[in-house]
Design an enzyme around this catalytic site. Structure first.
Site, mmCIF file in Angstrom:
data_model
loop_
_atom_site.group_PDB
_atom_site.id
_atom_site.type_symbol
_atom_site.label_atom_id
_atom_site.label_comp_id
_atom_site.label_asym_id
_atom_site.label_seq_id
_atom_site.Cartn_x
_atom_site.Cartn_y
_atom_site.Cartn_z
ATOM 1 N N ASP A 286 -5.958 7.963 3.967
ATOM 2 C CA ASP A 286 -6.138 8.350 2.564
ATOM 3 C C ASP A 286 -7.493 9.005 2.332
ATOM 4 O O ASP A 286 -7.612 9.953 1.547
ATOM 5 C CB ASP A 286 -5.983 7.128 1.661
ATOM 6 C CG ASP A 286 -4.564 6.579 1.696
ATOM 7 O OD1 ASP A 286 -3.639 7.368 1.985
ATOM 8 O OD2 ASP A 286 -4.374 5.377 1.450
ATOM 9 N N HIS B 177 0.839 -1.211 0.000
ATOM 10 C CA HIS B 177 0.000 0.000 0.000
ATOM 11 C C HIS B 177 0.872 1.259 0.000
ATOM 12 O O HIS B 177 0.681 2.166 -0.821
ATOM 13 C CB HIS B 177 -0.909 -0.019 1.236
ATOM 14 C CG HIS B 177 -1.764 1.195 1.389
ATOM 15 N ND1 HIS B 177 -3.123 1.186 1.152
ATOM 16 C CD2 HIS B 177 -1.470 2.479 1.759
ATOM 17 C CE1 HIS B 177 -3.616 2.394 1.366
ATOM 18 N NE2 HIS B 177 -2.624 3.192 1.746
ATOM 19 N N GLU B 178 1.839 1.315 0.902
ATOM 20 C CA GLU B 178 2.700 2.497 1.010
ATOM 21 C C GLU B 178 3.620 2.636 -0.202
ATOM 22 O O GLU B 178 3.927 3.756 -0.621
ATOM 23 C CB GLU B 178 3.521 2.444 2.298
ATOM 24 C CG GLU B 178 2.696 2.406 3.577
ATOM 25 C CD GLU B 178 1.733 3.577 3.693
ATOM 26 O OE1 GLU B 178 2.018 4.655 3.135
ATOM 27 O OE2 GLU B 178 0.680 3.417 4.344
ATOM 28 N N HIS C 143 1.890 4.601 -2.897
ATOM 29 C CA HIS C 143 2.039 6.052 -2.723
ATOM 30 C C HIS C 143 3.421 6.507 -3.186
ATOM 31 O O HIS C 143 3.557 7.503 -3.912
ATOM 32 C CB HIS C 143 1.868 6.431 -1.246
ATOM 33 C CG HIS C 143 0.490 6.236 -0.711
ATOM 34 N ND1 HIS C 143 -0.637 6.766 -1.314
ATOM 35 C CD2 HIS C 143 0.048 5.591 0.398
ATOM 36 C CE1 HIS C 143 -1.698 6.448 -0.605
ATOM 37 N NE2 HIS C 143 -1.316 5.731 0.437
#
Length: 290
Positions: A137, A43-44, A47
């Site tokens: 988010d 997930h990170e 980004h």
């Protein structure tokens, strides 16, 4: 590949993270801990990769005891569309991750129980991150939306206030239905501290926004005319600046035969030239402030 290599060099692991992993091993929850860490990491990275593609500076990808965070450049001088794409790039990763677990079923190290556990955590992490609570988010998306309709400072302030309200309501619901969910209250504590820290620093964030406006860091083509009273102070006029557009102020109550418009650039010049103290837009229009 250069982006991936650069991103891996930015990975930072919190010391307490290893304690959590150790507890997971000791209590027989290795797969649960490993699954959550893997999902959060991907997930990170979503980004981080999108931020690097836009040329943002990625400070670090931090793995914390109860989640992760991608530290990137401050959002105030970045175009809204880039902010949105970088923000949504994390949740998007959850759409393809179930396929990874499905393919793992064809190996000897993965079984249907692991698969179901993976799907559950993947869904819960996605839904939790999309809650409209800063700095999740969903909270960042809320701020981006508000900035399109409200002045920057008001949008930022309302994002933090609404986040506190929603976090409080969510905590009451969890407390009434799942009173022994320790992990949630630890995570919510981290979130509350983050909101408080950003509330304290909001004036510094506002100054950075004004600097980005003054230096024309963000190219904004849309110009909007806004009607305003001439006796409004220059400081208060600054709080009416939008990130999504340039403002041209039309002072009300002035004869049509005189110039009654002031550009936001003139107000910013007066502020950063140190000539704003106690002065109004009328002073600026009449040449008292240069």
């Amino acid at each position: 590949m250069a982006i991936i290599r650069h991103l891996f060099l930015k990975i930072r692991i919190h010391p307490v993270f290893w304690i959590v992993v150790g507890i997971g091993l000791f209590t027989g929850h290795f797969w649960e801990v490993s699954t959550i860490v893997f999902i959060v990491f991907i997930h990170e990275c979503g980004h981080g990769i999108s931020a690097l593609i836009f040329g943002w500076r990625v400070e670090s990808i931090q793995l914390l005891p109860f989640g992760g965070v991608a530290k990137v450049d401050n959002h105030v001088d970045k175009p809204a569309y880039q902010e949105f794409i970088v923000t949504i790039s994390g949740p998007i990763q959850h759409l393809w991750l179930p396929l990874v677990s499905y393919l793992m079923l064809k190996t000897d190290v993965w079984n249907p129980e692991n698969h179901q556990l993976f799907l559950y955590y993947n869904k819960m992490i996605l839904l939790f991150n999309l809650l409209p609570i800063w700095p999740l988010d969903g909270g960042k998306i809320l701020r981006i939306i508000l900035q399109n309709y409200l002045p920057f400072m008001k949008a930022y302030t309302w994002t933090l206030l609404l986040s506190c309200l929603q976090l409080g309501c969510l905590s009451v619901v969890v407390l009434l239905n799942f009173p022994f969910t320790l992990n949630y209250f630890v995570i919510s504590g981290f979130i509350l501290i983050s909101i408080y820290r950003d509330w304290i620093e909001r004036r510094f964030i506002f100054i950075r926004f004004l600097l980005s406006k003054w230096n024309n860091t963000v190219k904004v083509k849309k110009v909007q005319t806004r009607y305003i009273q001439g006796n409004l102070s220059i400081v208060k006029a600054l709080h009416l600046l939008y990130k999504s557009s340039q403002s041209r102020y039309r002072i009300t109550g002035i004869s049509h035969n005189t110039i009654n418009e002031i550009d936001e650039r003139d107000i910013l010049n007066a502020y950063f030239n140190g000539q704003y103290n106690g002065k109004t837009l009328n002073d600026l229009k009449n040449g008292v402030v240069t």
